[in-house]
Design an enzyme around this catalytic site. Structure first.
Site, PDB file in Angstrom:
ATOM      1  N   CYS A   2      40.243  43.609  29.026  1.00 18.64           N
ATOM      2  CA  CYS A   2      41.355  42.810  29.558  1.00 18.64           C
ATOM      3  C   CYS A   2      41.644  43.049  31.042  1.00 18.64           C
ATOM      4  CB  CYS A   2      42.619  43.027  28.734  1.00 18.64           C
ATOM      5  SG  CYS A   2      43.218  44.693  28.772  1.00 18.64           S
ATOM      6  N   HIS A  38      52.264  40.434  47.135  1.00 21.23           N
ATOM      7  CA  HIS A  38      52.904  39.165  46.797  1.00 21.23           C
ATOM      8  C   HIS A  38      52.319  38.004  47.591  1.00 21.23           C
ATOM      9  CE1 HIS A  38      56.708  41.185  45.014  1.00 21.23           C
ATOM     10  NE2 HIS A  38      55.654  41.253  44.229  1.00 21.23           N
TER      11      HIS A  38
HETATM   12  C1  PEP Z   1      44.015  47.260  33.552  1.00 26.06           C
HETATM   13  O1  PEP Z   1      44.361  48.353  33.983  1.00 26.06           O
HETATM   14  O2  PEP Z   1      42.852  46.832  33.580  1.00 26.06           O
HETATM   15  C2  PEP Z   1      45.016  46.358  32.946  1.00 26.06           C
HETATM   16  C3  PEP Z   1      44.645  45.309  32.255  1.00 26.06           C
HETATM   17  O3  PEP Z   1      46.318  46.616  33.116  1.00 26.06           O
HETATM   18  P1  PEP Z   1      47.135  46.567  34.498  1.00 26.06           P
HETATM   19  O4  PEP Z   1      46.366  45.723  35.459  1.00 26.06           O
HETATM   20  O5  PEP Z   1      48.461  45.995  34.109  1.00 26.06           O
HETATM   21  O6  PEP Z   1      47.209  48.003  34.886  1.00 26.06           O
END
Ligand code: PEP
Ligand code: MG
Length: 595
Positions: free
Chosen positions: A512, A203
């Site tokens: 992503c 955080h």
């Molecule tokens: C990832 O794992 O790259 C992702 C986009 O999801 P999170 O960061 O929420 O695990």
């Protein structure tokens, strides 16, 4: 920056300490250490007739702390949709949690101890439980508990939370920082933060990034790494600290700072321009990883085309149970309305069983989490699916399943979706069948990508977890950060395999994870075949600007070279020199964990 005051100490001059980059930016200044144990409490036994007064004293301190927390939130005027606001809401919820209050009151009564000691010991107990939780999202919560305990103890002692005047313009160093310390210190405009502990997702790190204060962590034995008589340079791009840099080093650092200006002007940033093409005309869709309407609006202004990843656990917030179906419909509807025609991809809950009761699960990252938990707790999953189907009625919503390891989970989830679709349709409820996607973040999903692609409409490459699981390295453990290598040949090959398979199947593949939001990795991702990225809101303007300055054929040539490398280090060195010579718009000092 005062060049004339650059130290000329000979013994230590220019010593470089490797750290972990947490928040971008470069700063130079005097070191100020924060005291480690400000809240250490003294154990005092009290007589039976003092117990009631002691409980009252504790209750008054709670009221003071609640008021202070509300004031901090109001004074800092955090956007209510941002993580910083959420963190202070968590602090309030800890203070208002009746079981916390009850535990402290019982400790005072049963053990006949002073309130300070009772608060410390309850906090210690909760903190130990929290540290043992392997889930990234909860392990960091121990600092929030610490933070709240410190605040209550300060109120008990009638002491004001520290005045951080000495941090003005300084490099603030500490073993660990609590979120409220970051906020309180930020008011004195520190130059940077340097800590021993705390990962990218802590955080305090999130707030430092939000407040745009440079930060690095992972400095071993911080109290001996440098001293308050030192002046240090902190590089939040590279993750380094240079102790008493030479005049030349500081001058070089200034040049570096100038080259960080992303390839996009402020005027362009302000335009809503959602089409992003490379100089040779290849369309790259840039979406945002946004968990609230407000955050998406910022991303949209910066050029994001819809939301590529909505982490639905954000609708749970600090609640102690999953939100009811109607509440979920309202949340999904609101975010989909904001995303409009560009749409939102909503990922089903990516949580572990400890989310609500904070129970400790061994190896939680490998445990019953994400889609596994949804399938184990079918009735809750059905509620979420119904809410998503209803919200999709006349909105652009697609569904993503997290942590898929193969077809088994996809088939099981599909049958729940089909089932709920039929039931709602039978009742005449307006619904629409959303497209279905799978997160590709587990190695087995990479290996069976051809099978998965036959059963889903699109895939999302979650590089954060893919690197973690592929290289067997905890993504949030600073001690293992050197092994978290996004440029490892196995990662490059996995990305190539998945992107090639998706292209051959004619299905969209969205990258992503955080790699997609880093200018350093974007040419590599494009060269590997990525045509759609979903990135953190703060990076949208920079990345769209960068893509508009890149030539796809150059990216492909670059990748053809790096596919021959056998180590992440070689690849990184090659990229750095290629960028430095021929790709001036790329930030060559960008953070690259572990490489
Ligand atoms: C990832 O794992 O790259 C992702 C986009 O999801 P999170 O960061 O929420 O695990
Ligand atoms: Mg993930």
């Amino acid at each position: 920056m005062d060049l004339d005051r650059v130290s000329s100490r000979s013994s230590d001059s220019g010593r470089r300490i490797a750290a972990i980059a947490i928040s971008r930016g470069i700063a130079f200044g005097n070191v100020v250490f924060l005291a480690a144990h400000e809240s250490a409490s003294v154990h005092e036994r009290i007589d039976i007739d003092r117990v009631a007064d002691e409980v009252t004293r504790f209750e008054k301190a709670l009221q003071t702390s609640t008021r202070e927390l509300r004031d901090v939130a109001a004074e800092n005027d955090f956007d209510p949709e941002t993580p910083a606001a959420a963190i202070f809401a968590v602090h309030l919820s800890i203070i208002e949690d009746s079981s916390f209050v009850q535990r402290v009151a019982s400790a005072i009564q049963d053990q006949m101890v002073n309130a300070e000691w009772a608060v410390s010991s309850v906090a210690d107990h909760l903190r130990e439980r929290q540290i043992a939780v392997m889930d990234d999202r909860f392990r960091e919560t121990h600092l929030d508990i610490d933070d709240v305990a410190h605040r209550i103890i300060a109120a008990l002692r009638n002491s004001v939370i520290a005045n951080f005047e000495m941090c003005r313009g300084a490099i603030v160093a500490a073993a660990e920082l609590r979120p409220s310390q970051v906020v309180a210190i930020a008011r004195f405009a520190p130059a940077a933060f340097v800590t021993e502990h705390g990962g990218w997702t802590s955080h305090s790190s999130i707030i430092a990034r939000e407040l745009r204060i440079p930060m690095v962590s992972g400095v071993k034995d911080i109290h001996t790494a440098f001293s308050e008589s030192d002046r240090v340079e902190v590089n939040g791009y590279e993750g380094t600290v240079v102790v008493n840099p030479s005049r030349e080093q500081v001058a070089k650092m200034r040049e570096g700072t100038d080259s960080h200006v992303p390839g996009i002007s402020r005027a362009t940033e302000a335009q809503i321009q959602t089409e992003t093409k490379t100089t040779d005309g290849v369309l790259i869709i840039v979406r945002a990883n946004a968990d609230s309407v407000g955050r998406f609006q910022s991303a949209r202004v910066a050029g994001a085309a819809g939301i590529g990843l909505f982490r639905s656990e954000s609708v749970i917030g600090d609640g102690t149970e999953l939100p009811a179906e109607d509440e979920q419909v309202a949340a999904y509807t609101a975010i989909a309305d904001a995303a409009g025609r560009d749409g939102v991809r909503i990922r089903t809950f990516d949580i572990g069983p400890g989310h609500f009761d904070k129970t400790v699960e061994r190896n939680a990252a490998l445990g019953l989490r994400a889609i596994r938990l949804s399938l184990a707790e079918r009735s809750s999953f059905r509620i979420q699916i119904r809410a998503l189907l209803r919200a999709s009625a006349d909105r652009e919503i697609d569904l993503i399943l997290p942590m898929v390891s193969g077809l088994r989970e996809i088939e099981a989830a599909k049958s729940v979706i089909d089932d709920e679709f039929d039931r709602l349709a039978d009742k005449g409820v307006p619904i629409r069948r959303p497209k279905l996607g799978a997160m590709i973040e587990v190695p087995s999903a990479v290996i069976t990508i051809d099978q998965i692609l036959r059963r889903v409409d699109f895939i999302c490459l979650g590089t954060n977890d893919l690197v973690q699981y592929l290289l067997a390295v905890d993504r949030d453990n600073e001690a293992a950060a050197d092994w978290y290598q996004s440029l490892h040949p196995a990662v490059i090959r996995a990305l190539r395999t998945v992107l090639t398979a998706a292209a051959a199947a004619g299905k969209p593949a969205i990258v992503c994870g955080e790699m997609a939001g880093s200018p350093f990795y974007v040419p590599v991702l494009l060269g590997l075949g990525a045509r759609e990225l979903s990135i953190n809101v703060n990076s949208v303007a920079q990345i769209t600007g960068l893509i508009r300055s890149l030539d796809m054929s150059n990216c492909e040539e670059l990748v053809a070279e790096i596919e021959a490398f056998t180590t992440a280090g070689d690849t990184e060195a090659f990229l750095r020199s290629s960028y430095a010579t021929g790709w001036p718009s790329i930030v060559t000092t960008e953070l690259l964990p572990g490489n």
